[in-house]
Enzyme design. Sequence first.
Site: not given
Ligand SMILES: *Cc1c(COP(=O)(O)O)cnc(C)c1O
Length: 395
Positions: A175, A203, A235
């Site tokens: 990320s 992602h 996302k």
């Molecule tokens: C954003 C993210 C999460 C968390 O997801 P949410 O639905 O925002 O709680 C988990 N793992 C990774 C790699 C992320 O980037």
Amino acid sequence: MRDIAAELEARREAGLYRHRRTIDGPQRPALNADGKPLLSFCSNDYLGLASDSRLTEVAARALTDHGLGGASSHLICGHHRAHHELEKKLAVFTGHEDALFFSTGYMANLGVISAFAGKGDTVFSDALNHASIIDGCRLSRATVRPYPHADTDALASMLADTPGHKLVVTDGVFSMDGDIAPLRELARICKDHNALLMVDDAHGIGVLGEHGRGSLAHLGLSPEEVPLLVGTFGKALGTSGAFCAGSGLHMDYLVQKARTYIYTTAMPPALAVATMKSLDIVQSDDWRRSHLAALVQRFRAEVSAMGYELMPSNTPIQPVLVGSNESALALSRALEEQGLLVTAIRPPTVPAGEARLRVTFSASHSEQDLDRLLDALSNCRPLASTPEIRSFAAV
Ligand SMILES: *Cc1c(COP(=O)(O)O)cnc(C)c1O
């Protein structure tokens, strides 16, 4: 008693104090942040679907049909047909046998890791894994052995000298760096050492692979090679929530064991309906991914020519390495003075001394938006002559 005020002051002095901006209106590149218009390059709305009218219309209709609240947990009376249909659709999308709808990615990682690893087991976790994976490892009470980032040789020897039940967990796309995990190698090593592999593709889903099927599709991996896949909806999909996909047996086990699935209220059914619509759009709108790739390519070429230090990433996550916290904040501020919102990422989110600007692209950015970012970065080059900004080349 702990001196909380002093702790906050120490954070401020170290350039680590975090501040929230208040956004008005829908999420899109042209944001209204703290009452000020800013062009944003920091959201994870990679495909530009967060404010897509097709999703909001479907959600509005679903609200009329199904109401708003989830009312109870899935195991009491909250498991709505919309949730169930979304899970079946996710199974088809990922190629796995079945899937389970979690409220957030954070909760999915906590629930899945602590269900599949416990006291006496060992979890192997990439050093750059997301905070929710780190917390899931802690919650599991298993022995946690972090391995150096993407270092499959190191992991293989660690697996070889560890007896018992082993779980390997990695981000699909990291990320804060934007690089893709060496999934093919990881799958092979896990098979060799009889370890269960779990990939968090928050992602990658929607962004990579044919029709946005994610990192596994991008690297040509089968569901059998990656038995546990976590993905999120907040996302690229532009909605909210998350899922775990895997075998029917694994999903059944999670329904019995994943505490973050069992002990929480089901998400609004309308959200599941909107997410199903989003899955359709993600698969049909291939142009969003090709536009995104073109933006990324142009950004990389022009920004490295300016002398900035990029990282080896071909995803929409394009960090500009700066170094010190103060320098990262200074560059972020200089961009903001030119109407751009690019956040500085500092420790503990990234290792000390690796503060950076995390530039992210969305399919809703235009070429003109990119022009503005490039102009602004070009104007900031004089900052490179201040000694504390380490990695900027000659200007
Ligand atoms: C954003 C993210 C999460 C968390 O997801 P949410 O639905 O925002 O709680 C988990 N793992 C990774 C790699 C992320 O980037």
